[in-house]
Scaffold this active site. Structure first.
Site: not given
Length: 551
Positions: A52, A125, A448, A474
């Site tokens: 990312c 990200c 997450e 997520s």
């Protein structure tokens, strides 16, 4: 009279008493002419260890070149980042959410200490996105976001795959759906290069939200990281920031209540991540806009899900760009009266003006459904309350998994315990999996639960179990999932009192989440509950536990 564009930086560059400041700037190879130019901070979240973010330094150089063509002085600097994809399923995820605040703090610090006149922020990200936006809101100096861009889909044996395919490969291997060789091939081909995870996961969700807010240039959220269009976007940075300086347009002029409503509508239509709730609330707070979780429910009640994106659908964000990108979707929504077209944007024009010449979505496209044929008639982000979550929770219900789930509690005090249970076959059909002590204070950092949801989906249990947690999910998570349960277990919330075998009902039609227990039984369990020890005794996580508020 000529407008002063360097109204912040001149405090250092034109004040005779700041000779030491000027000496250091001359030492950086600035010349006499540079001393009178507006200084633009170019804040990149570049680091090498993540797809990312690995290309953002190059984008920052393109932005600097563009800025300096406009007779401005570009000042590149970096901030930190955490890869959720890499840290997921480990204690490293405790650092993810707090990285959002560190990013905001560090950008605010550099910009304020060095008196830069404007900011071009380049996130890549998940937590980068709101972190950069929170900094822009706090500073309220002319600025905008250039999204690092989405990754291209991976390809395995002629079929598109992505990061969630890699996450689910372990569960699929455990259940015998794929071989170990296929698992290895999957993880090696899922991420073909630079860019943020390709489905409607958190980074792409927040990129859409930022574009709908008007804080990025049109198409920013849908152009790929390695595309010519992304370079062209960087090439527009100079003229964009100069125009913002000349017109004195600041983030708080753009990030209004109506702009946040536009963002909530778009992420609902796109089937975006539950993390958008947390992040938009924090972004709104940075500009003193009153926003609550109940506002998300109001939007969900009247807004359909139209986009067929992964994780629950077929497509990735790069597919959308091929049919007109995010602006084409917004144009459809504007025509339907679902967006506020009079909101100001970083182009200096209104949202409606930006969309005026955008091509319509192709009639035969299969990515974005028509308004009269939605994937789900109401929003997928549902705010549930009840005796399990008296202060609320956030469910992600696309409708494909149903809208009501009744089952028995299978309780775990950590993510690791639940993963071990799946590995040993101790999670069964009809379970409501409870993962607790994973909230903002208890996690800490509200990690997450993508590894658990991926194991569930990979093992073929996606239609047969539900998962509730005081942690987060997520953007890659899907299934019957409810997160952000408040109060959290660490603070003695009801989720801390649940026991194996308790009957739990999750009703996304009536927005309730309840356990079948009498008030007397709940009070008895509460009297026996004792607070657990903090998981972090030093460092940044200890500070986070002390300062973080309820989800």
């Amino acid at each position: 009279m000529k407008k002063v564009l360097n109204k912040y930086s001149r405090r250092l560059t034109e004040d005779k008493s700041q000779g030491a400041s000027q000496a250091m700037l001359y030492g950086t190879e600035m010349n006499d002419a540079d001393m009178h130019k507006p200084q633009i901070g170019i804040g990149s979240v570049w680091y090498e260890g993540n797809t990312c973010n690995m290309h953002l330094n190059q984008l920052a150089q393109f932005v600097k070149d563009s800025v300096e063509k406009e007779n401005l002085k570009g000042m590149r600097f970096n901030t930190i980042g955490v890869s959720d994809g890499i840290s997921m399923g480990t204690d490293g995820m405790s650092y993810s959410l707090q990285s959002r605040d560190l990013i905001a703090d560090s950008i605010e610090t550099v910009m304020s200490a060095h008196w830069y006149d404007g900011l071009v922020s380049i996130p890549g990200c998940d937590k980068n996105m709101p972190g950069c936006m929170m900094a822009l809101g706090r500073l309220n100096r002319p600025g905008f976001v250039i999204y690092g861009g989405t990754i291209q889909a991976g390809v395995m044996r002629g079929k598109p795959i992505d990061i969630v395919t890699a996450f689910q490969s372990y569960g699929a291997c455990l259940s015998g759906q794929i071989t170990e060789q296929e698992r290895q091939e999957t993880i090696k081909k899922a991420c073909p290069g630079a860019g943020a995870c390709g489905g409607m996961y958190t980074a792409n969700t927040m990129a859409c939200a930022i574009e709908a807010l008007g804080m990025s240039l049109p198409f920013s959220s849908s152009t790929s990281a390695t595309s010519v269009e992304k370079v062209q976007e960087c090439d527009k940075a100079g003229e964009t920031i100069k125009n913002l300086l000349e017109l004195d347009i600041k983030p708080r002029d753009i990030m209004t209540r109506k702009a946040f409503e536009n963002a909530m509508v778009l992420i609902t239509v796109m089937g975006g991540s539950t993390n958008a709730v947390l992040h938009l609330l924090a972004m709104a707070s940075s500009v003193d806009v009153d926003l609550s979780i109940d506002d998300f429910q109001e939007i969900a009640n009247k807004t359909p899900v139209l986009a067929d994106f992964k994780p629950s659908g077929k497509y990735v964000k790069a597919n959308l760009h091929a049919i007109g990108g995010t602006p084409a979707v917004m144009k459809m929504l504007l025509k339907a009266g679902m967006l506020h077209g009079d909101c100001l944007t970083v182009t200096g024009k209104t949202l409606a003006e930006n969309l005026e010449n955008v091509a319509d979505l192709p009639e035969d496209n299969t990515i974005i459904h028509k308004l009269d044929n939605p994937i789900k008639k109401t929003g997928h982000l549902q705010i549930l309350k009840g005796n399990v979550a008296p202060e609320g929770s956030v469910a992600k219900i696309t409708g494909k998994e149903g809208e009501i789930f009744e089952g028995v509690a299978n309780v775990f005090d950590s993510e690791e315990e639940m993963v071990a249970a799946v590995e040993t076959g101790k999670v069964k059909k009809g379970d409501v999996i409870v993962i607790r002590y994973e909230g903002p204070k208890g996690g800490p950092g509200m990690p997450e639960m993508l590894k658990p949801t991926s194991l569930i989906m990979g093992a073929g249990l996606g239609q047969d179990v539900a998962l509730i947690t005081d942690g987060r999910f997520s953007g890659g998570s899907h299934g019957f999932i409810v997160g952000h349960i408040t109060p959290e277990a660490y603070e003695g919330g009801m989720i801390a009192l649940l026991e194996n075998g308790d009957k739990i009902t999750i009703d996304a039609i009536n927005n309730v989440i309840n356990v079948d227990l009498s008030d007397q039984e709940i009070a008895q369990r509460k009297s026996k509950w004792r607070a657990s020890k903090q998981k972090a005794s030093r460092g940044t996580l200890k500070k986070y536990i002390k300062t973080v508020s309820s989800a």
